[in-house]
Design a protein around this motif. Sequence first.
Motif, PDB file in Angstrom:
ATOM      1  N   PRO A  59       0.829  -1.221   0.000  1.00  0.00           N
ATOM      2  CA  PRO A  59       0.000   0.000   0.000  1.00  0.00           C
ATOM      3  C   PRO A  59       0.856   1.260   0.000  1.00  0.00           C
ATOM      4  N   GLY A  60       0.518   2.183  -0.880  1.00  0.00           N
ATOM      5  CA  GLY A  60       1.231   3.447  -0.946  1.00  0.00           C
ATOM      6  C   GLY A  60       2.495   3.418  -1.756  1.00  0.00           C
ATOM      7  N   SER A  61       2.830   2.252  -2.329  1.00  0.00           N
ATOM      8  CA  SER A  61       4.043   2.170  -3.147  1.00  0.00           C
ATOM      9  C   SER A  61       3.656   1.772  -4.562  1.00  0.00           C
ATOM     10  N   ARG A 107      -3.285  -4.893  -8.547  1.00  0.00           N
ATOM     11  CA  ARG A 107      -4.131  -3.866  -7.943  1.00  0.00           C
ATOM     12  C   ARG A 107      -5.590  -4.218  -8.237  1.00  0.00           C
ATOM     13  N   HIS A 108      -6.432  -4.116  -7.208  1.00  0.00           N
ATOM     14  CA  HIS A 108      -7.870  -4.324  -7.404  1.00  0.00           C
ATOM     15  C   HIS A 108      -8.596  -3.326  -6.517  1.00  0.00           C
ATOM     16  N   SER A 109      -9.187  -2.317  -7.137  1.00  0.00           N
ATOM     17  CA  SER A 109      -9.855  -1.246  -6.399  1.00  0.00           C
ATOM     18  C   SER A 109     -11.123  -0.849  -7.155  1.00  0.00           C
ATOM     19  N   PRO A 234     -13.388  -4.112   8.215  1.00  0.00           N
ATOM     20  CA  PRO A 234     -14.646  -3.607   7.628  1.00  0.00           C
ATOM     21  C   PRO A 234     -15.181  -4.464   6.491  1.00  0.00           C
ATOM     22  N   PHE A 235     -14.312  -5.118   5.750  1.00  0.00           N
ATOM     23  CA  PHE A 235     -14.794  -5.924   4.628  1.00  0.00           C
ATOM     24  C   PHE A 235     -15.740  -7.021   5.097  1.00  0.00           C
ATOM     25  N   ASP A 248      -6.672  -5.223   0.982  1.00  0.00           N
ATOM     26  CA  ASP A 248      -7.358  -5.308   2.278  1.00  0.00           C
ATOM     27  C   ASP A 248      -6.613  -6.211   3.248  1.00  0.00           C
ATOM     28  N   PHE A 249      -6.157  -7.375   2.780  1.00  0.00           N
ATOM     29  CA  PHE A 249      -5.577  -8.380   3.660  1.00  0.00           C
ATOM     30  C   PHE A 249      -4.115  -8.595   3.272  1.00  0.00           C
ATOM     31  N   ASN A 250      -3.219  -7.983   4.028  1.00  0.00           N
ATOM     32  CA  ASN A 250      -1.807  -7.938   3.652  1.00  0.00           C
ATOM     33  C   ASN A 250      -0.940  -7.937   4.911  1.00  0.00           C
ATOM     34  N   PRO A 251       0.394  -8.068   4.765  1.00  0.00           N
ATOM     35  CA  PRO A 251       1.272  -8.119   5.942  1.00  0.00           C
ATOM     36  C   PRO A 251       1.174  -6.903   6.842  1.00  0.00           C
ATOM     37  N   ARG A 252       1.052  -5.713   6.255  1.00  0.00           N
ATOM     38  CA  ARG A 252       0.978  -4.502   7.088  1.00  0.00           C
ATOM     39  C   ARG A 252      -0.244  -4.547   7.993  1.00  0.00           C
ATOM     40  N   TRP A 253      -1.399  -4.915   7.430  1.00  0.00           N
ATOM     41  CA  TRP A 253      -2.627  -4.991   8.239  1.00  0.00           C
ATOM     42  C   TRP A 253      -2.489  -6.051   9.320  1.00  0.00           C
ATOM     43  N   LEU A 254      -1.981  -7.233   8.948  1.00  0.00           N
ATOM     44  CA  LEU A 254      -1.863  -8.310   9.926  1.00  0.00           C
ATOM     45  C   LEU A 254      -0.879  -7.945  11.036  1.00  0.00           C
ATOM     46  N   ASP A 255       0.267  -7.410  10.673  1.00  0.00           N
ATOM     47  CA  ASP A 255       1.262  -7.066  11.693  1.00  0.00           C
ATOM     48  C   ASP A 255       0.748  -5.981  12.636  1.00  0.00           C
ATOM     49  N   GLY A 256      -0.047  -5.060  12.103  1.00  0.00           N
ATOM     50  CA  GLY A 256      -0.636  -4.039  12.967  1.00  0.00           C
ATOM     51  C   GLY A 256      -1.534  -4.650  14.026  1.00  0.00           C
ATOM     52  N   LEU A 257      -2.326  -5.660  13.649  1.00  0.00           N
ATOM     53  CA  LEU A 257      -3.179  -6.343  14.616  1.00  0.00           C
ATOM     54  C   LEU A 257      -2.358  -7.155  15.610  1.00  0.00           C
TER      55      LEU A 257
END
Length: 370
Positions: A59-61, A107-109, A234-235, A248-257
């Motif tokens: 995300p963001g790159s 990318r899927h948006s 939210p999904f 939506d479901f990626n390492p950054r999100w998981l590591d944050g949790l």
Amino acid sequence: MIDPAPAELFIGLMSGTSQDAIDGVLAEFPADAQPRIIATRSTPLEARLRRQLDELQRPGSGDLDLALRLHHELGHRFADCALNLLSTARVPPHAVRAIGSHGQTVRHSPEGTAPYSLQLGNAALIAVRTGIATVADFRSTDIAAGGQGAPLAPAFHQAVFGTTGRRRAVLNLGGMANVSLLGADVSGWDVGPGNVLLDLWALRHLGQPFDADGRFASTGTVDASLLAALLTHPFMARPPPKSTGREDFNPRWLDGLLAGFPNLHPADIQATLAEFTAVGVVQALASQPEVEVLLVCGGGARNADLLRRIARRLPALDIGTTSRAGIDPQWVEALAFAWLARQRVHETALDLGRITGARQPVILGCIYMP
């Protein structure tokens, strides 16, 4: 008496959100009978290529030069897979009507003011190298018509698995998980992560690209607090039509949790991630009491631990793989894109309103000629 239309040969090429391999099938499509797989091929994607795809999807790159290089490299990989299929089956290129190449989604948006879905894998290169017309970019027209662009497989699932007296659903456990509810009013949607988080955690803690048969997860214990936190994404609460991906479901999100659960054993995290996938499936099917049979396909169909978790939560369902209906679960998605290429060549519009939310029937895919 009118002679029946001759059977046609199509190739389907698929690389999903698991990013583990390119799966290919060469299939025969009779005019009024079920397709028959003639040859199959699975070409693994090496660790270096998977790392580059991960880098591109953070995300963001986004490195345009890297994207273009991977577009070219993946085009060669898909072409190689098609050519190996032809060699295995001893079928000349001119005998194949078209190739359906899904490409590799990076990318899927589909929401917002500029919705899109981007797949890499140069279809023009595939067409030129194989000498076969190649259909690609299957999702853009559906998105242009107001749809999610995914999932596309439910229409195919209805065509090949929907002719039965018992009400069936199909569950595809790829990197993401999606369900198809078969019947007169076929519908389907993405339900959440399939293997993507399980594969990520297995790579970190086993050094393996996936948790074979779910053995690592089976040694752990589900942590109820972590599971509850995962389910707050939210999904999970959004109504269909909906689709998802690594955005939506990626390492950054998981590591944050996981930062909030520093003392959990890795095996317990793997077990909880497996339960998270199972709960996503159950949330989709628990409100569908008319479904009697669940046919599972995709890489997750080989994960016995994951299938047991789903079965425990859906005891009324008769659960098995698509092998019961005559198609090996590994090849269902690749066969779907051979089928979608056939629909494109015959200019058949698909009504996906109850699946993707598209406002009108659309013809999917762009054709690249050799």
